[in-house]
Write a protein that holds these residues in place. Structure first.
Motif, short mmCIF file in Angstrom:
data_model
loop_
_atom_site.label_atom_id
_atom_site.label_comp_id
_atom_site.label_asym_id
_atom_site.label_seq_id
_atom_site.Cartn_x
_atom_site.Cartn_y
_atom_site.Cartn_z
N LYS A 209 0.86 -1.19 0.00
CA LYS A 209 0.00 0.00 0.00
C LYS A 209 0.90 1.24 0.00
O LYS A 209 1.83 1.33 0.81
CB LYS A 209 -0.87 -0.01 1.26
CG LYS A 209 -1.82 1.18 1.36
CD LYS A 209 -2.54 1.19 2.70
CE LYS A 209 -3.68 0.20 2.74
NZ LYS A 209 -4.48 0.31 4.00
N ASN A 210 0.66 2.14 -0.94
CA ASN A 210 1.50 3.35 -1.12
C ASN A 210 2.93 3.01 -1.56
O ASN A 210 3.84 3.82 -1.42
CB ASN A 210 1.54 4.21 0.15
CG ASN A 210 0.16 4.66 0.56
OD1 ASN A 210 -0.63 5.08 -0.29
ND2 ASN A 210 -0.16 4.52 1.84
N LYS A 211 3.08 1.78 -2.06
CA LYS A 211 4.36 1.33 -2.63
C LYS A 211 5.56 1.69 -1.74
O LYS A 211 5.58 1.33 -0.56
CB LYS A 211 4.50 1.89 -4.05
CG LYS A 211 3.30 1.45 -4.94
CD LYS A 211 3.64 1.52 -6.39
CE LYS A 211 2.55 0.83 -7.20
NZ LYS A 211 2.88 0.71 -8.61
N SER A 212 6.53 2.42 -2.27
CA SER A 212 7.76 2.70 -1.51
C SER A 212 7.49 3.51 -0.25
O SER A 212 8.32 3.51 0.67
CB SER A 212 8.78 3.44 -2.39
OG SER A 212 9.02 2.74 -3.59
N ASP A 213 6.36 4.18 -0.20
CA ASP A 213 6.04 5.00 0.96
C ASP A 213 5.24 4.25 2.03
O ASP A 213 4.81 4.84 3.02
CB ASP A 213 5.25 6.25 0.53
CG ASP A 213 6.08 7.13 -0.39
OD1 ASP A 213 7.32 7.20 -0.17
OD2 ASP A 213 5.51 7.74 -1.32
N CYS A 214 5.00 2.99 1.79
CA CYS A 214 4.27 2.19 2.78
C CYS A 214 4.98 2.29 4.13
O CYS A 214 6.22 2.29 4.19
CB CYS A 214 4.22 0.73 2.32
SG CYS A 214 3.30 -0.36 3.43
N THR A 215 4.21 2.39 5.19
CA THR A 215 4.84 2.45 6.52
C THR A 215 4.92 1.04 7.13
O THR A 215 4.16 0.15 6.75
CB THR A 215 4.05 3.34 7.50
OG1 THR A 215 2.78 2.71 7.74
CG2 THR A 215 3.83 4.74 6.91
N LEU A 216 5.82 0.89 8.05
CA LEU A 216 5.96 -0.39 8.75
C LEU A 216 4.65 -0.70 9.48
O LEU A 216 4.22 -1.86 9.53
CB LEU A 216 7.14 -0.30 9.73
CG LEU A 216 7.39 -1.52 10.62
CD1 LEU A 216 7.61 -2.78 9.80
CD2 LEU A 216 8.62 -1.28 11.52
N ASP A 217 4.02 0.32 10.02
CA ASP A 217 2.75 0.11 10.73
C ASP A 217 1.67 -0.39 9.77
O ASP A 217 0.92 -1.32 10.10
CB ASP A 217 2.31 1.41 11.40
CG ASP A 217 1.04 1.21 12.22
OD1 ASP A 217 1.11 0.47 13.22
OD2 ASP A 217 0.00 1.75 11.82
N ASP A 218 1.60 0.19 8.57
CA ASP A 218 0.65 -0.27 7.55
C ASP A 218 0.87 -1.76 7.24
O ASP A 218 -0.07 -2.55 7.18
CB ASP A 218 0.87 0.50 6.23
CG ASP A 218 -0.01 1.73 6.13
OD1 ASP A 218 -0.91 1.90 6.98
OD2 ASP A 218 0.22 2.53 5.20
N PHE A 219 2.14 -2.10 7.02
CA PHE A 219 2.50 -3.48 6.67
C PHE A 219 2.09 -4.43 7.79
O PHE A 219 1.48 -5.48 7.54
CB PHE A 219 4.01 -3.54 6.41
CG PHE A 219 4.52 -4.89 5.97
CD1 PHE A 219 4.24 -5.40 4.72
CD2 PHE A 219 5.33 -5.65 6.83
CE1 PHE A 219 4.72 -6.63 4.31
CE2 PHE A 219 5.82 -6.89 6.42
CZ PHE A 219 5.52 -7.39 5.16
N CYS A 220 2.36 -4.04 9.02
CA CYS A 220 2.04 -4.93 10.15
C CYS A 220 0.53 -4.98 10.41
O CYS A 220 0.02 -5.99 10.92
CB CYS A 220 2.80 -4.48 11.39
SG CYS A 220 4.59 -4.73 11.20
N THR A 221 -0.17 -3.93 10.03
CA THR A 221 -1.64 -3.95 10.13
C THR A 221 -2.21 -5.00 9.18
O THR A 221 -3.10 -5.78 9.55
CB THR A 221 -2.21 -2.56 9.80
OG1 THR A 221 -1.72 -1.62 10.75
CG2 THR A 221 -3.74 -2.57 9.81
N MET A 222 -1.66 -5.03 7.95
CA MET A 222 -2.10 -6.06 7.00
C MET A 222 -1.89 -7.45 7.59
O MET A 222 -2.76 -8.33 7.51
CB MET A 222 -1.35 -5.95 5.68
CG MET A 222 -1.60 -7.15 4.75
SD MET A 222 -0.50 -7.20 3.31
CE MET A 222 1.10 -7.49 4.07
N ILE A 223 -0.72 -7.65 8.18
CA ILE A 223 -0.40 -8.96 8.77
C ILE A 223 -1.38 -9.29 9.89
O ILE A 223 -1.94 -10.40 9.95
CB ILE A 223 1.06 -8.98 9.29
CG1 ILE A 223 2.04 -8.84 8.11
CG2 ILE A 223 1.34 -10.25 10.09
CD1 ILE A 223 3.52 -8.80 8.49
N ALA A 224 -1.62 -8.31 10.74
CA ALA A 224 -2.53 -8.55 11.89
C ALA A 224 -3.93 -8.91 11.39
O ALA A 224 -4.58 -9.82 11.93
CB ALA A 224 -2.56 -7.32 12.79
#
Lengths: 329, 329
Positions: A209-224
């Protein structure tokens, strides 16, 4: 245990040292995109030279026990895989030959139609082919895992159903989180996880999400969210990291020898090269950030361990050896 | 233990059953005469199908432990070998690839000059080549045994000296007993046995005194003389049996693709086909006759066991695994 479910770097001693510094006990490395049998054997030979030269850093992984050995001896076990079935050409006998040579994952297609299945960039998906059904059965027998990361939805769902053993999507994310062609619909993730399979979350910017600007929090939210929906046992990381690769390699990955035109894949004419990695996952040095991000998201230490390696380890232990009753292989 | 150090039969369930009926626990089978890499892989695939179909009779042997397993489970362990280095083409990296695929013996030449060594039918023998020295070192490292059965004398003696591990002459007899070009001079047998190597006595009629009319007593006399001269530990059987093969196969063995003319090898224009086997060793059914012949010659039961399998078993145990310190292979 820390395991990366897929990388395709410009391998070097520098990267092998980073693996160890980041605590990586195993990495599934791609050794073929479009290579035929003989060309892929040449890639094995290159790895064999690295195993010989850097035996203080890496070893050739063949079973889950090699991951434990790597962990104990402070090295990284390297497992071979193909992103395309081109290394078996049109010859089902090469499935067992490749397992002997160390292959542990094989994608049934890479973006395009293959002899076995449809790729995710085709407009129509006719599902698993006649040869595909025969090859899945043979892969099940010898212990070569079906990987559907770059395959189309119907083919993936059929593969999960046809396969007598769990299959994998080694590197992709959730379509509902970021609707990229390479990310996976709910029905696909359901089919794979319901049959005991695994999905490795990708750090490739086009999958974020937001490609290179994706945040670590965004990524971990997807995982959660995925963990809450499908269960934690089915997830790991498949970073899809292409560290230090020149841009001509992304062109080889996309175009191979199948067209004279340029296909930009997930890129574009304006941005044909590799995308910039997120600042919190620049390369193999940043694995510790993933652990921190998951802890911040509320995962316990044992859950973090499962997501960053323990689940892949269990999957390796169950799927890399011949089917029970096939002791003769 | 009963082990045959070389066969090249027209394999079939009939032969696999005869192996077991004769108590054969292991057979070294030729899977390449002139085949290139890919063609030899096809031969492996054919064997894999046999291992799958006849898993009650045979198994793929990779280490000496597989011989013991075969013995315990009343099967025969099949070990792969090449009579020519053609399966590695011009690529030293294929030595390790072949060891992974199960190759355990490789001749450095077959009658003709190869990239590695001179064959026994050449008029001049320049010894081990530059590539030959590099390949012997690599074979030593991974555990692929140097076989000089069809090589010329100087090349054989040099191979025995260059090799850091014992080498083999899997199938040949004593030149002084029967002066055939393929039988071995004293200096050659000395070089091989002084360096811990093995010679397997051949039942191929062209290698026998009086050819097809050779008596079992004659054959066992040769063995007794060799044992007295060089020591019993260095000898086994390498029958060179080509059971059920049509005559076109002996032409392929001799001519391959290297000449448009017919080369009769040890045969002649009058007798171009396979020679008739001695009546006391017609085929795989007649192994018990060898034991009886050796007993009649005065060998003890333990000596007979050493000659018919125990010595090869020890040699397999010492030479099929990577060189010590090469645990990473």
């Amino acid at each position: 245990m820390r395991i990366d479910g897929l990388q395709y770097c410009a391998w070097s001693e520098t990267i092998f040292r980073q693996w160890r510094a980041s605590g990586l006990d195993a990495v599934h490395v791609t050794i073929a995109y479009h290579e035929n049998f003989r060309e892929t054997v040449l890639n094995v030979e290159q790895w064999n030279r690295w195993f010989e030269r850097h035996d203080d850093l890496i070893l050739h992984g063949q079973t889950a026990a090699d991951v434990a050995l790597a962990h104990e001896t402070q090295r990284t076990a390297v497992f071979f895989g193909f992103q395309n079935p081109s290394p078996i050409e049109d010859d089902i006998g090469l499935v067992e030959v490749w397992h002997k040579l160390g292959a542990r994952f094989m994608q049934l297609s890479y973006n395009n139609q293959s002899l076995l299945a449809t790729g995710c960039y085709e407009s129509d998906d006719a599902g698993i082919t006649r040869m595909g059904k025969a090859v899945i059965k043979e892969m099940n027998r010898v212990g070569l895992v079906v990987d559907m990361s770059h395959s189309a939805d119907r083919s993936t769902i059929e593969a999960a159903e046809i396969s007598a053993r769990p299959i994998a999507i080694t590197h992709a994310n959730v379509y509902a989180w970021h609707p990229a062609l390479r990310n996976k619909q709910d029905s696909v993730i359901r089919a794979v996880t319901d049959n005991g399979g695994m999905l490795g979350f990708s750090l490739y910017p086009h999958h974020l999400k937001n490609k290179s600007d994706c945040t670590l929090d965004d990524f971990c939210t997807m995982i959660a969210d995925a963990v809450a929906k499908y269960g934690i046992a089915h997830f790991g990381i498949g970073s899809d990291l292409c560290q230090d690769q020149p841009d001509r390699i992304v062109e080889w990955m996309r175009v191979g020898r199948w067209t004279k035109d340029i296909d930009y894949g997930e890129g574009s004419a304006d941005a044909p090269g590799f995308p910039t990695m997120p600042e919190w996952f620049r390369d193999n040095r940043d694995w510790p950030n993933l652990a921190q991000g998951l802890v911040a998201k509320g995962f316990t230490a044992s859950e973090v361990n499962a997501l960053l390696g323990g689940n892949w380890y269990r999957f390796f232990a169950e799927n890399f050896t011949p089917q029970s009753g096939e002791a003769g292989i």
